[in-house]
Each structure stands twice: as C-alpha cells, then as structure tokens.
Design an enzyme around this catalytic site. Structure first.
Site, PDB file in Angstrom:
ATOM      1  N   ASP A 172     122.001 -21.579  49.562  1.00 30.41           N
ATOM      2  CA  ASP A 172     121.607 -21.890  48.186  1.00 30.41           C
ATOM      3  C   ASP A 172     122.826 -21.980  47.280  1.00 30.41           C
ATOM      4  O   ASP A 172     123.895 -21.435  47.579  1.00 30.41           O
ATOM      5  CB  ASP A 172     120.613 -20.862  47.645  1.00 30.41           C
ATOM      6  CG  ASP A 172     121.178 -19.449  47.596  1.00 30.41           C
ATOM      7  OD1 ASP A 172     121.897 -19.061  48.542  1.00 30.41           O
ATOM      8  OD2 ASP A 172     120.895 -18.722  46.626  1.00 30.41           O
TER       9      ASP A 172
ATOM     10  N   GLU B 188     120.803 -16.137  48.376  1.00 25.93           N
ATOM     11  CA  GLU B 188     121.898 -15.192  48.135  1.00 25.93           C
ATOM     12  C   GLU B 188     122.223 -15.126  46.654  1.00 25.93           C
ATOM     13  O   GLU B 188     122.523 -14.054  46.115  1.00 25.93           O
ATOM     14  CB  GLU B 188     123.134 -15.609  48.934  1.00 25.93           C
ATOM     15  CG  GLU B 188     124.285 -14.605  48.904  1.00 25.93           C
ATOM     16  CD  GLU B 188     125.262 -14.791  47.760  1.00 25.93           C
ATOM     17  OE1 GLU B 188     126.133 -13.931  47.574  1.00 25.93           O
ATOM     18  OE2 GLU B 188     125.167 -15.817  47.029  1.00 25.93           O
TER      19      GLU B 188
END
Length: 402
Positions: A88, A150
């Site tokens: 991400d 994350e």
C-alpha cells in the site's frame, strides 16, 4: 544474458527489475483501495516461476497479503531469508505533483511516482530477480512477504505472521526493504496511535456552568500528553544512536464543537507516541489514561454524571532492536560492507517480524525523506545498489547457510 537498462554512467538495473517497479507503481494501491490487482499479478508470476504461494485476506476480502517461497535446491521451504515489503501507498490528495503520480517518470537519474521510494522500488527489484533465484542452487530458501495496510497501522503483517505460525513455517531472518539509502538499520522506534473521545454536556454559552466543555477537558489531557513528551525530552531515557534520541509524543488531530456560543458536548482527538526499544509502552498509555480517569472525569461528573473520557487503540507497531550477534545482521552487514550502528525514528514491519521470533533488519533503496511527499522519487543508482545487494544475497544463500 539478461538485458540491462542504462540508468546512469555509474549504475545499471536489469530490464526485468525496472519493468516490475514500473508495473507496481502504475497500480493505485492507496490504502483506502483494494490491493488485490497487485497481489494477484505477483501471485500469478510467482506461480509461473514455480514458487509456493499463500494469500491471507483482510476481513472484507478486498485486501490480501502474499507469502511466496523459492524452495532450496533440495526442495526445503523452511528456514532461509524473507524479503518483506508493504504494497500500500499513502494518498496523493492535496499534493501538487509535477507529473501523474501513478505514471512512472525517469528524469535526471531519478524515478518519480507514488511508491517509487516507499516501497515498490524494493519489491519490484526483488521480483525481477525471481528467475535468478530459481536458477541458483539455493541451500536455503528465499521468501517474499508482501503485506497490505502498513501505512494505516501495520494491519496486514500480523495476519500473515499468524498464518505462518499456524502452518509451522520457520524463518531464519527477515530483510525489510524500507527506504534506508541502502544503509543497514538495526533499530527503530515503536509507534502507538490512539483515539480519545471526550463526552461532555452541551449548554448555551450564557449558561456555561450547566455544561461540561468537552474541548476544554480534551485540552487539559492534550497538555498532559505534551508535558509527558517534555519529560522524555529532558529526562530520557536516551539512546544517542537514534536521530531523535528519546521517546516522543504528540497530538495530531482534533475535532469538536458546533458553534462559538455553544458549550461543546463532544471532542475527539488522536495522539501518538514513538518509543525507544525497551520502553514500557503500556506504562505510557496507562499514565495518560489514569490522568483522565483520576483527575478529569471526576471533575466532569460533578456537573453531569454521564460525562466520560474513553480511549481506543488505532494502531501499534513494536520497536526493532536487532542483536549484533543475530545471523541476519552479520549477513546483511557483510554483503553491504556496512559496520555502522544506525537507528531511526520511523517505524517498519521489522518490529512485528522480530516480535514473532524472526530476527529482522531494515535495508532498502531510497531516502525516507522522499517518502509520502509530492514528487516522490528514488534515485536510480539506489535501485541498482539494491539489485546488486540482492544478487549477492542469492549467491550467499547458494553456498553459505545462516
């Protein structure tokens, strides 16, 4: 012989590595979006190259982690080193970019685009080396651990780690490729984020004694957090190997009130603290909660019995502190010829792997100062250095065990 793309007079990057970096960057995996397109693309590539893959999903089924293994020459899938990265990226909303953030652009020896530095550069370079990994006579397996979410609190990695534990997968070491300018990082702080909701009681501002001002009580608590931060700054404990050598705390957002002539009934704020390794995280959190429960709530309830202050954990990621004798530490230091003790204030998933019993270290291309910004970039020579390092790692795992 593998073709190469000239990136500068001093460096070369394999065509496959650069293509993978570009492919990953073109996928908008901002944390609010699904990452399945990226994960499934990588899964199919891994499967086509004979890797053993496992996906673990978030509760919605719209996001997934991928764990993939290049077996040893003997077919062993346990042990060895895992290359870890998150898929991400942070949003580009409100940022002034000079180019399309999701269309990679090479200019002046730099690769621009969202995720170039944090951290699709590392992932792409590693994926480009899968054929070499398969052709090598590995005495120890190599693994990939690609996570979701994350950037919003390391939510994906714990799901993957729980699955590895359930399946009895053993790992000897982890390299997290967060941007460190390809320097070895042996420690980082933990990050702990919380939401506080203050429930007061509304009243007309001409009748303030009949209300409980949620903003004012939130302000008292915020000042207490600030005092706590000041105490750490002045009294420590300290670790001067860190760029910021003490535990920090701060309030990042606040919302409350409806009008200047109305005593606000509600106020919500979010705060965090970043702790040095070895600091009692629960002790800091308990001190903040106890101040609210013992000093503020009783005063609020003198006016309204239903007044209250509640807390919610947003995210936590443990600190990292790699033992100097850890095999992964010695291996990465040797391959990078880097003996400095380097510790940083930002957090990574390395602390989660270490907490799961997997010795971990941080080493990846790019400078953390370029992450999350408009016109994010990674220098091409950093990608070349990363590829050189990973090639050496493959060779070392073909003849030297951890």
């Amino acid at each position: 012989m593998e073709s190469t793309v000239q990136t500068s007079p001093a460096s070369e990057i394999s065509h496959s590595g650069l293509e993978w970096v570009n492919t990953l960057m073109r996928m908008d995996t901002t944390s609010r979006n699904s990452n399945l397109g990226l994960i499934e693309t990588v899964r199919d590539y891994c499967y086509a190259n004979g890797l053993v893959t496992t996906l673990t999903y978030d509760p919605s089924g719209k996001k997934a982690n991928l764990f993939a293994t290049v077996p040893s020459a003997a077919g062993e899938t346990n042990g060895g080193v895992v290359l870890s990265g998150h898929t991400d990226v942070v949003p580009v909303d409100g940022q002034q970019w000079n180019s399309d953030p999701f269309s990679p652009l090479v200019k002046d020896g730099k690769l621009f685009g969202r995720g170039s530095c944090d951290m699709k550069g590392f992932i792409g370079i590693a994926l480009g080396l899968v054929p070499q990994m398969r052709q090598a006579s590995l005495t120890n397996p190599l693994h990939f651990a690609l996570s979701y979410d994350e950037e919003i609190g390391c939510a994906g990695a714990p799901v993957m780690l729980a699955d590895l534990k359930k399946r009895g997968v053993r790992l000897d070491g982890c390299i997290v490729g967060e941007p460190s300018s390809m320097r070895v990082v042996v420690a980082h702080k933990g990050i702990n984020a919380y939401r506080c909701c203050v429930k007061g009681h509304a009243a007309h501002s001409s009748l303030t004694p009949r209300g409980v001002n949620a903003i004012e009580y939130a302000a008292r608590l915020i000042c207490h957090i600030q005092d706590l931060a000041e105490r750490f700054k002045v009294k420590g404990p300290f670790d001067n190997a860190f760029d910021v050598p003490f535990t920090t705390a701060q309030t990042g957002t606040i919302r409350g009130g409806i009008a200047v002539n109305t005593v606000p009934a509600n106020c919500e704020f979010e705060f965090e603290f970043r702790n040095l390794p070895g600091i009692n995280v629960s002790g800091i959190y308990d001190e903040i909660r106890e101040f609210a429960e013992r000093q503020l709530v009783p005063r609020m309830r003198l006016t309204r019995e239903e007044a209250d202050i509640t807390f919610e954990t947003i995210s936590t990621a443990p600190a990292l502190d790699v033992a100097e004798q850890a095999a992964i530490n010695g291996l990465v230091r040797a391959l990078r010829r880097d003996t400095d003790t380097r510790k940083v204030a930002y957090a990574t998933e390395a602390g989660l792997f270490q907490s799961a019993g997997i010795p971990s270290i941080v080493c990846g291309p790019g400078n953390i100062e370029q992450a999350h910004k408009a016109n994010e970039f990674v220098e091409l020579h950093q990608l070349a250095a990363c590829e050189s390092f990973l090639r050496k790692l493959i060779v070392s795992l073909s003849g030297n065990s951890l």
